[in-house]
Scaffold this active site. Structure first.
Site, PDB file in Angstrom:
ATOM      1  CG  ASP A 172      -9.403  -7.134 -12.640  1.00  0.00           C
ATOM      2  OD1 ASP A 172      -9.167  -7.507 -11.506  1.00  0.00           O
ATOM      3  OD2 ASP A 172     -10.343  -7.227 -13.258  1.00  0.00           O
ATOM      4  CG  ASP A 182      -8.907  -4.989  -7.461  1.00  0.00           C
ATOM      5  OD1 ASP A 182      -9.123  -4.067  -8.293  1.00  0.00           O
ATOM      6  OD2 ASP A 182      -9.567  -5.786  -7.273  1.00  0.00           O
ATOM      7  CG  ASP A 194     -15.517 -12.236  -1.472  1.00  0.00           C
ATOM      8  OD1 ASP A 194     -14.196 -12.092  -1.294  1.00  0.00           O
ATOM      9  OD2 ASP A 194     -16.067 -12.279  -2.450  1.00  0.00           O
TER      10      ASP A 194
HETATM   11  P1  ATP Z   1     -11.800 -11.477 -10.517  1.00  0.00           P
HETATM   12  O1  ATP Z   1     -11.257 -10.013 -10.666  1.00  0.00           O
HETATM   13  O2  ATP Z   1     -10.924 -12.465 -10.863  1.00  0.00           O
HETATM   14  O3  ATP Z   1     -13.223 -11.831 -10.909  1.00  0.00           O
HETATM   15  P2  ATP Z   1     -11.770 -10.672  -7.745  1.00  0.00           P
HETATM   16  O4  ATP Z   1     -11.573 -11.610  -6.466  1.00  0.00           O
HETATM   17  O5  ATP Z   1     -10.697  -9.585  -7.852  1.00  0.00           O
HETATM   18  O6  ATP Z   1     -11.801 -11.667  -8.790  1.00  0.00           O
HETATM   19  P3  ATP Z   1     -12.997  -8.431  -7.758  1.00  0.00           P
HETATM   20  O7  ATP Z   1     -14.578  -8.149  -8.007  1.00  0.00           O
HETATM   21  O8  ATP Z   1     -12.497  -7.793  -8.576  1.00  0.00           O
HETATM   22  O9  ATP Z   1     -12.922  -9.787  -7.431  1.00  0.00           O
HETATM   23  O10 ATP Z   1     -12.832  -7.873  -6.090  1.00  0.00           O
HETATM   24  C1  ATP Z   1     -11.588  -7.701  -5.681  1.00  0.00           C
HETATM   25  C2  ATP Z   1     -11.651  -8.082  -4.235  1.00  0.00           C
HETATM   26  O11 ATP Z   1     -12.658  -7.086  -3.501  1.00  0.00           O
HETATM   27  C3  ATP Z   1     -12.109  -9.500  -3.760  1.00  0.00           C
HETATM   28  O12 ATP Z   1     -10.815 -10.300  -4.123  1.00  0.00           O
HETATM   29  C4  ATP Z   1     -12.414  -9.297  -2.360  1.00  0.00           C
HETATM   30  O13 ATP Z   1     -11.461  -9.296  -1.596  1.00  0.00           O
HETATM   31  C5  ATP Z   1     -13.146  -8.031  -2.481  1.00  0.00           C
HETATM   32  N1  ATP Z   1     -14.574  -8.014  -2.846  1.00  0.00           N
HETATM   33  C6  ATP Z   1     -15.193  -7.903  -3.891  1.00  0.00           C
HETATM   34  N2  ATP Z   1     -16.559  -8.141  -4.015  1.00  0.00           N
HETATM   35  C7  ATP Z   1     -16.837  -8.278  -2.531  1.00  0.00           C
HETATM   36  C8  ATP Z   1     -18.222  -8.860  -1.858  1.00  0.00           C
HETATM   37  N3  ATP Z   1     -19.050  -8.653  -2.631  1.00  0.00           N
HETATM   38  N4  ATP Z   1     -17.831  -8.938  -0.788  1.00  0.00           N
HETATM   39  C9  ATP Z   1     -16.788  -8.883  -0.052  1.00  0.00           C
HETATM   40  N5  ATP Z   1     -15.586  -8.508  -0.449  1.00  0.00           N
HETATM   41  C10 ATP Z   1     -15.580  -8.431  -1.855  1.00  0.00           C
HETATM   42 MG    MG Z   2     -10.127  -8.445  -9.415  1.00  0.00          MG
END
Ligand code: ATP
Ligand code: MG
Length: 464
Positions: free
Chosen positions: A78, A80, A159
């Site tokens: 996905d 963002d 994070d």
């Molecule tokens: P994936 O979608 O592959 O599981 P992701 O890193 O994109 O991994 P998401 O939950 O979609 O995870 O979050 C998007 C972004 O938002 C992350 O890459 C990070 O930068 C930020 N983020 C998400 N959750 C947190 C958190 N709990 N604390 C800090 N930053 C976060």
């Molecule tokens: Mg994501």
């Protein structure tokens, strides 16, 4: 427009140059020749969202996990987008959009294509919330986090360094505030800021560290790893629905077994999946669960759906069998004994998992179908095979056959019955008549054996 153009050419924008905690924060700009992002892996819709926002005069970038995956040459699941437009301003620009969330207000922009609709999540740059009482629980956990900030501040509240990069599809430039690119190259998961504080703010970050380590094969940097075991108890403060979502993400990461064993190695499983200890200390459970998770990974990798109910049905199957044998040994008939066992197991999980009722219903369905699949009498197989519940119970039976818990003949019989026409099905019923009584009595004996075997735990297996 001219200012934006000059900013792009000469250096970071004034917003990016903003001071954070007294430090000048300018991102490293990584040009196309150094990052090699394959434009074919980009979502057209995500690119469109950034373009519309940029044309309206806002900053807009693809951000987070999508940039990490693009840099690793993986197609992101996905996308963002991060922008300096507020949620209301974003919403005005896209017809099919809505503001969602409380802790994080974001805008979902939906695109309808030939396949499934795609949702692009658009979030406004946020500042790192200071620990004032209005927003932070006693443990340090942040409860509300809607303070807008600069892009640099937004990067600092993310994070891990590898999750804090911004990609502008228009200029094909990556902005890197925290050395994420270097960590990608060094295959390292590193927390931004002080790890203990960041885990306290949001204990889910501990599970995320494990998930990304399992998914990327990267090592968790020592300072980022060190606090995990000591802070593991904080996980119990996370609302159970969010925790369940995170567990599902771990199990559905495409690297389920690695996620589970890393969770256990870091000592994080006690408050969420204590059953991992049970699984890894019994060889038959371990074989069954590993097989199931391997199947799950393969399904995920080939884009097939995976059901949470099915996954948990496999994780808890041996608990059900043990309780089932116990009730049967106390002279309860087979089917009521199974129902009593299921009630007991689901109840015992309630304090750990915020599992939704529909998942519980799916699990019950799968489990109660098992003795029936072994019996094959009357009209039952004919009716069952036509229901939409059949496939899950049948898949579960195949898994049991793969580990030798039921005979391959039985699973083959069901495959033939499922694929067969009316005449073939009648023939198969005749064939089954002789076998079914034998199978069910063997299974009763085997369940009793399972119980006595499980009573004596073996030494834990090497799981990595
Ligand atoms: P994936 O979608 O592959 O599981 P992701 O890193 O994109 O991994 P998401 O939950 O979609 O995870 O979050 C998007 C972004 O938002 C992350 O890459 C990070 O930068 C930020 N983020 C998400 N959750 C947190 C958190 N709990 N604390 C800090 N930053 C976060
Ligand atoms: Mg994501």
């Amino acid at each position: 427009m001219i200012r934006r153009f000059i900013d792009r050419i000469f250096s970071a924008s004034p917003k990016q140059r903003k001071l954070i905690h007294g430090h000048q924060v300018t991102p490293k700009k990584i040009a196309k020749r150094s990052h090699h992002i394959n434009p074919d892996l980009l979502s057209k819709n995500a690119v469109k969202v950034t373009a519309v926002l940029q044309e309206a005069g806002y900053d807009a970038y693809i951000v987070g996990g999508a940039v990490r995956d693009l840099l690793l040459g993986i197609a992101p699941k996905d996308f963002d987008v991060a922008t300096d437009a507020t949620p209301e301003e974003v919403q005005k620009l896209f017809r099919r959009s809505r503001v969602i969330g409380r802790r994080f207000q974001i805008v979902h922009v939906t695109f309808y294509g030939k396949d499934r609709p795609e949702i692009i999540e658009v979030s406004t740059f946020r500042a790192h919330v200071q620990a004032d009482e209005a927003h932070v629980a006693a443990s340090g956990r942040i409860l509300r986090d809607n303070v807008w900030g600069s892009q640099a501040e937004d990067a600092t509240r993310r994070d891990f360094t590898i999750n804090a990069m911004y990609y502008d599809p228009h200029t094909e430039t990556v902005l890197d505030y925290h050395g994420g690119m270097q960590d990608i190259e060094a295959k390292t998961i590193r927390m931004i800021g002080e790890p203990t504080q960041r885990y306290r703010e949001d204990p889910v970050r501990m599970l995320r560290a494990i998930r990304f380590a399992a998914k990327t094969g990267f090592a968790i940097e020592p300072k980022t790893r060190a606090p995990l075991e000591q802070l593991a108890n904080l996980i119990q403060d996370v609302p159970s629905a969010r925790l369940f979502d995170e567990i599902l993400k771990l199990l559905m990461s495409g690297h389920a077994w690695s996620s589970i064993s890393q969770l256990q190695a870091a000592g994080l499983h006690h408050k969420i999946l204590p059953l991992i200890d049970e699984i890894t200390s019994h060889e038959d459970r371990l074989t069954f669960v590993k097989k199931s998770l391997e199947n799950t990974d393969n399904r995920i990798k080939s884009g097939k759906p995976v059901s949470a109910g099915f996954l948990f049905a496999t994780l808890l199957w041996h608990d059900v069998q043990e309780a089932w044998a116990r009730y049967e040994n106390n002279d309860m008939p087979t089917i009521p004994a199974l129902h009593a066992a299921i009630d007991e197991v689901l109840e015992s999980q309630k304090s750990f998992l915020g599992m939704q009722r529909r998942h519980e219903a799916d699990m019950r369905e799968i489990w109660t179908m098992q003795p029936r699949l072994e019996k094959r009498v009357g009209r039952y197989p004919f009716r069952l095979v036509e229901t939409n519940k059949f496939k899950a119970g049948y898949d579960f039976l195949l898994l049991r056959a793969e580990v030798g818990e039921v005979s391959e003949d039985l699973s083959e019989w069901w495959t033939n019955f499922w694929l067969g026409d009316d005449i073939q099905r009648q023939e198969l019923m005749t064939l089954a008549k002789s076998e079914s009584t034998e199978t069910s009595s063997t299974n009763k004996k085997r369940r009793r054996r399972t119980r006595s075997k499980n009573a004596k735990p073996k030494a834990p297996e090497q799981t990595n």
